[in-house]
Design an enzyme around this catalytic site. Structure first.
Site, PDB file in Angstrom:
ATOM      1  N   HIS A  48      -2.767  -0.785 -11.615  1.00 14.60           N
ATOM      2  CA  HIS A  48      -2.616  -1.713 -10.305  1.00 14.60           C
ATOM      3  C   HIS A  48      -3.786  -1.055  -9.512  1.00 14.60           C
ATOM      4  CE1 HIS A  48       1.645  -0.968  -9.508  1.00 14.60           C
ATOM      5  NE2 HIS A  48       1.699   0.099 -10.584  1.00 14.60           N
ATOM      6  N   LYS A  94      -1.514  -2.108   6.721  1.00 17.53           N
ATOM      7  CA  LYS A  94      -1.994  -2.271   4.700  1.00 17.53           C
ATOM      8  C   LYS A  94      -2.086  -0.789   5.064  1.00 17.53           C
ATOM      9  CE  LYS A  94      -3.763  -5.492   4.287  1.00 17.53           C
ATOM     10  NZ  LYS A  94      -3.175  -6.614   2.655  1.00 17.53           N
ATOM     11  N   ARG A  95      -2.912  -0.060   4.273  1.00 20.49           N
ATOM     12  CA  ARG A  95      -3.546   1.692   3.752  1.00 20.49           C
ATOM     13  C   ARG A  95      -5.156   0.698   4.832  1.00 20.49           C
ATOM     14  NH1 ARG A  95      -1.042   6.016   2.206  1.00 20.49           N
ATOM     15  NH2 ARG A  95      -3.161   7.115   2.820  1.00 20.49           N
ATOM     16  N   LYS A 106     -10.553  -3.387   2.250  1.00 23.88           N
ATOM     17  CA  LYS A 106      -9.168  -3.768   2.401  1.00 23.88           C
ATOM     18  C   LYS A 106     -10.144  -4.997   3.770  1.00 23.88           C
ATOM     19  CE  LYS A 106      -5.282  -1.038   0.371  1.00 23.88           C
ATOM     20  NZ  LYS A 106      -4.766  -1.702   0.355  1.00 23.88           N
ATOM     21  N   THR A 135       0.941  -6.614  -1.442  1.00 26.83           N
ATOM     22  CA  THR A 135       2.762  -7.657  -1.958  1.00 26.83           C
ATOM     23  C   THR A 135       3.018  -7.612  -0.535  1.00 26.83           C
ATOM     24  OG1 THR A 135       3.166  -5.485  -1.324  1.00 26.83           O
ATOM     25  CG2 THR A 135       3.138  -6.278  -3.593  1.00 26.83           C
ATOM     26  N   LYS A 167       4.982 -10.480   1.654  1.00 28.65           N
ATOM     27  CA  LYS A 167       6.250 -10.333   2.644  1.00 28.65           C
ATOM     28  C   LYS A 167       6.225 -11.078   3.748  1.00 28.65           C
ATOM     29  CE  LYS A 167       6.261  -5.904   0.790  1.00 28.65           C
ATOM     30  NZ  LYS A 167       5.735  -4.674   0.820  1.00 28.65           N
TER      31      LYS A 167
HETATM   32  C1  OX2 Z   1      -1.879  -0.623  -5.308  1.00 28.73           C
HETATM   33  C2  OX2 Z   1      -3.113  -1.438  -4.723  1.00 28.73           C
HETATM   34  O1  OX2 Z   1      -3.763  -1.613  -4.767  1.00 28.73           O
HETATM   35  C3  OX2 Z   1      -2.758  -2.670  -4.967  1.00 28.73           C
HETATM   36  O2  OX2 Z   1      -3.272  -3.767  -4.979  1.00 28.73           O
HETATM   37  C4  OX2 Z   1      -1.289  -3.472  -5.406  1.00 28.73           C
HETATM   38  O3  OX2 Z   1      -0.322  -4.554  -4.869  1.00 28.73           O
HETATM   39  C5  OX2 Z   1       0.059  -2.048  -5.662  1.00 28.73           C
HETATM   40  O4  OX2 Z   1      -1.007  -1.296  -6.020  1.00 28.73           O
HETATM   41  C6  OX2 Z   1       1.380  -2.717  -6.054  1.00 28.73           C
HETATM   42  O5  OX2 Z   1       0.574  -3.083  -7.624  1.00 28.73           O
HETATM   43  N1  OX2 Z   1      -2.859   2.897  -5.740  1.00 28.73           N
HETATM   44  N2  OX2 Z   1      -1.905   1.527  -4.996  1.00 28.73           N
HETATM   45  C7  OX2 Z   1      -2.140   0.368  -5.492  1.00 28.73           C
HETATM   46  O6  OX2 Z   1      -2.588   0.651  -6.909  1.00 28.73           O
HETATM   47  C8  OX2 Z   1      -2.984   1.704  -6.877  1.00 28.73           C
HETATM   48  C9  OX2 Z   1      -3.726   2.798  -7.500  1.00 28.73           C
END
Ligand code: OX2
Length: 832
Positions: free
Chosen positions: A367, A558-559, A564, A666, A670
């Protein structure tokens, strides 16, 4: 059967208004133990949830029984995080009884919307990774795939965020405080999980060398099951979460010594294992307790999976035909060594056979490419906590490097990069390499991210195993994120194209031809306006700020993370503020900048950016010279429930990460599905969103991933030059550095300014600033033309069908898992 029992049995299944009403009244009294006059909103929530739960148990059991009877291949989704949110609205909608339930409550004098508000938000995750897991559960159940989620039942979910004097302060999130009506405790489903101790070598019955793990500490993993209702209520899958329990014989010695308190203390310490979720998003904590959590849930899950498999089989040859195990990032990657241990040490399978089975069973999703998020456990810690696993990892590594040696002839750098052990500095186990090696498929989460995986972190592995890496672009469930969260728009869509889109989002494409229909546009705008009013009321409640419903709602939720680039957004806000003040006679498009997101408690820079946003908001929101044309709000405690209010109300979706750094995103999906136009970089899934919605319906700006890479590699980037040549950026930064937004502490933002200048501006905020401001201007200009804006918004909604997590999950099912839909048999309903 006793007649009374039988009638209650039927009652429990009845889905009509009267039946529901009777069950509510009965549940309130006999299970919640309250009189209607004394019942609180929370009592009613529990009542309704329990009554709804009754209506899904039969189908849940039918589903599980069908899988068992058919010995169907199951998929096991192992994830340290499941960001589920509330379940009541979701269960009602998926069972198709929302209206009946509303009416039944009406007859008791209650409002369903109020009852729903009493449910806590289950936040067993940090952000995108955890929410993706929750969307996947919804899609697996909806697609009738035999899928199980496995994770940890954290007693404390992600912290509650409050702002005190503009600073983030964390409070514990006690979601289980008043009980959880959705879960079924399974005190009989218990597995031992060991830590520490040592490994003993011995000769087995045929004289072969064998190993056993002795003198270890033991914890029990106890299961809690939550039903996962698919849309239509036909398939009901299971989310099994593990909770730590001390063994019954914990420290018997202490009792005999009379040290009762000490023994009880020990029990509490042991059970801390599942107490709290680590609040880091895409960064690795590196703490021993975290390693123990990872092993704890992975081991319990594997033991459970093998137990289920052995009900039908007497050897492990066909495990890969009956079980697919998906590793959600490397958090459960220790499972590869654990399955080897279980097969070899406990079940006497030979090493080579066990390795073939393991690799054919596991697959791994990566991820992130952020180096700080790639898990690498110190060898010394692993040796101490999981001594047998460390041996197994050494063995896997030795065999692999031996094999690769011939091909890597002369290239020692390559062998050391392929190694499972990072030998630089204190030696560490690279969990990504272990996950890659122990899996038959490895996937990224967007096309760009997958390509970058091949070029960067896994370049050497990709050369070694060119077939292994594949892409599975993320998706989101249309049930929660459109049908449930955006009822005005969902109703409008259904009125035009029917309700097939809820289960098959590709059908939403049919809306595209309505983009030119003036009446439809008007109705689309009306739906958006309704959502914006709801959000405006929420903003007023949460922050005390009044915003104009007809202003452009510009949303970044978002976080909080430097990559970001919330900082880029707030700098543009300051520049816009200056322009508005400089040109008071211009008729500005009113803009409301909406931020929300949590920072990891130890991430100081992210917390400072939160404070900056709050400080800027205070100045701007109180400045009469901008005539309410600009408002800035930072909503506290962003979570799934807040997202359900925010997403439907957005006009503009901020997806502005430094290109190459956001694996997918994601939230971008949305927002676009709910008719927001994206302003974004060519990063993560934004690239594919552009392909689907069309270049004319998105605002793309900034450096590409390749340009970012080149710019950083060239070493010639100087942010000071960029700042000097851009007066509006320079002015914004000067205002920050002279304390315009922090008169009480003018130097407060020194670390931010430092990072943007001497620090080299790693995230290229200054480099993208000017292009970003132009894209913002283009968005504001377009917003003046409401007809054109709406047309593009409709085209966004219409073209997002591909981003359904149903599409994603079916790709996993066919291309990675080889798992097929299984229709549950419902005997109870054909009998009477
Ligand atoms: C997140 C990613 O940062 C994000 O870009 C992605 O959409 C999401 O995972 C689902 O795939 N922790 N959070 C992420 O990656 C990690 C490691």
């Amino acid at each position: 059967m006793d007649a009374r029992y039988k009638s209650r049995e039927i009652e429990r299944r009845s889905l009509d208004v009267d039946g529901l009403k009777r069950s509510f009244l009965e549940w309130l009294v006999y299970s919640v133990g309250k009189d209607a006059r004394a019942a609180t909103r929370r009592d009613w929530f529990h009542t309704v949830a329990l009554a709804v739960r009754d209506r899904l148990v039969d189908r849940w059991m039918d589903t599980t029984r069908t899988y068992y009877q058919q010995d169907a291949k199951r998929v096991y989704y192992l994830s340290l995080e499941f960001l589920i949110g509330r379940l009541l609205t979701n269960s009602l909608a998926n069972l198709g009884i929302t209206d009946q339930c509303r009416q039944a409550l009406d007859r008791i004098g209650l409002n369903l919307d109020d009852v729903v508000e009493a449910e806590p938000d289950a936040a067993l995750g940090n952000g995108g990774l955890g929410r993706l897991a929750a969307c996947f559960l919804d899609s697996m159940a909806t697609e009738a795939l035999p899928g199980y989620g496995y994770g940890i039942r954290y007693e404390f979910g992600l912290f509650e965020q409050r702002f005190e004097h503009g600073w983030q302060v964390e409070y514990p999130e006690q979601w289980l405080q008043f009980g959880n009506p959705w879960e079924f405790p399974r005190p009989e489903v218990l597995y031992p999980v060991q830590f520490y101790g040592r490994v003993e070598e011995f000769r087995d019955s045929v004289g072969e060398r064998a190993y056993r793990w002795v003198d270890a500490e033991r914890v029990l993993a106890m299961a809690y099951d939550t039903p996962v209702v698919g849309y239509g209520g036909d398939t009901i899958n299971t989310l099994r979460l593990w909770s730590a329990r001390a063994t019954r014989d914990f420290n018997f010695g202490h009792f005999n010594d009379g040290a009762y308190m000490k023994a009880v203390e020990q029990k509490v310490l042991t059970e801390n294992l599942s107490r709290v979720l680590y609040p880091n998003d895409a960064t690795e904590g590196g703490k021993e307790l975290r390693l123990k959590q990872e092993y704890f849930f992975t081991s319990a899950s594997l033991q459970d999976i093998l137990r289920r498999y052995l009900q039908h089989h007497s050897n492990f040859d066909s495990l890969p035909d009956k079980a697919a195990i998906q590793l959600n990032d490397t958090h459960p990657a220790i499972g590869i060594a654990e399955l080897m241990r279980l097969l070899v040490d406990q079940h006497g399978v030979t090493w080579d056979k066990a390795w073939d089975i393991t690799r054919a069973t596991f697959s791994y999703t990566n991820h992130t490419l952020l180096p700080e998020a790639l898990e690498a456990w110190p060898v010394r810690m692993m040796e101490r906590v999981l001594p047998r696993h460390m041996q197994i990892i050494y063995e896997i590594n030795a065999k692999f490097l031996n094999r690769s040696k011939a091909r890597a002839a002369g290239d020692n750098g390559r062998l050391s990069r392929l190694s499972l052990i990072d030998e630089r500095g204190d030696r560490r186990v690279r969990m990504g390499n272990l996950a890659f090696l122990g899996s038959h498929k490895v996937n990224g989460v967007s096309a760009l991210h997958t390509e970058l995986m091949k070029q960067t972190v896994f370049a050497d592995f990709h050369a070694e195993f060119p077939e292994r890496i594949n892409n599975k672009t993320n998706g989101i469930t249309p049930r929660r994120w459109l049908h449930q969260a955006n009822q005005p728009l969902a109703a409008l869509i259904t009125s035009r194209i029917g309700n097939g889109w809820i289960k098959d989002l590709s059908q939403i494409k049919a809306l595209a031809e309505k983009a030119d229909d003036l009446v439809f546009r008007e109705e689309f705008r009306r739906a958006k306006r309704k959502n914006k009013k709801r959000l405006a009321a929420y903003i007023a409640r949460q922050t005390g700020v009044d915003v104009q419903v007809d202003s452009l709602f510009d949303v970044q939720v978002k976080r909080m993370h430097e990559y970001k680039r919330q900082l880029l957004n707030i700098l543009q806000a300051i520049a816009l503020y200056n322009e508005m003040r400089d040109n008071p006679t211009v008729s500005w498009v009113p803009v409301t900048k909406i931020f929300a997101g949590k920072a990891a408690p130890s991430y100081h820079m992210a917390k400072l950016i939160i404070k900056l946003i709050n400080d800027v908001a205070k100045v701007v929101n109180h400045d009469p010279s901008v005539h309410d044309n600009l408002k800035i709000v930072l909503l506290p405690n962003y979570n799934v429930t807040a997202a359900e209010i925010i997403m439907p109300a957005a006009d503009l979706s901020e997806q502005i990460s430094t290109a190459g750094m956001e694996a997918s995103g994601t939230g971008n999906m949305k927002l676009a599905l709910n008719g927001a136009l994206t302003i974004g970089t060519l990063d993560g899934a934004n690239v594919e969103i552009r392909e689907h919605v069309g270049d004319d319906n998105i605002f793309i700006f900034g450096l590409t991933a390749e340009e970012v890479n080149d710019l950083r590699a060239s070493g010639g980037f100087n942010p000071r030059d960029v700042i000097a040549s851009n007066p509006s950026l320079k002015r914004a930064l000067d205002m920050i550095s002279t304390g315009v937004f922090s008169p009480d502490d003018p130097h407060r933002y020194h670390p931010i300014l430092q990072a943007l200048t001497d620090g080299g501006d790693h995230f290229l905020v200054t480099a993208d600033f000017s292009d970003y401001c132009q894209a913002q201007q283009a968005a504001m200009d377009l917003y003046r033309d409401q007809e054109e804006w709406t047309r593009k918004a409709i085209l966004n909604t219409a073209n997002m069908g591909w981003f359904s997590s149903d599409r994603t999950i079916m790709e996993y099912a066919t291309e990675i898992w080889d798992v097929h839909p299984v229709k549950p048999e419902h005997p109870a309903e054909t009998e009477t």
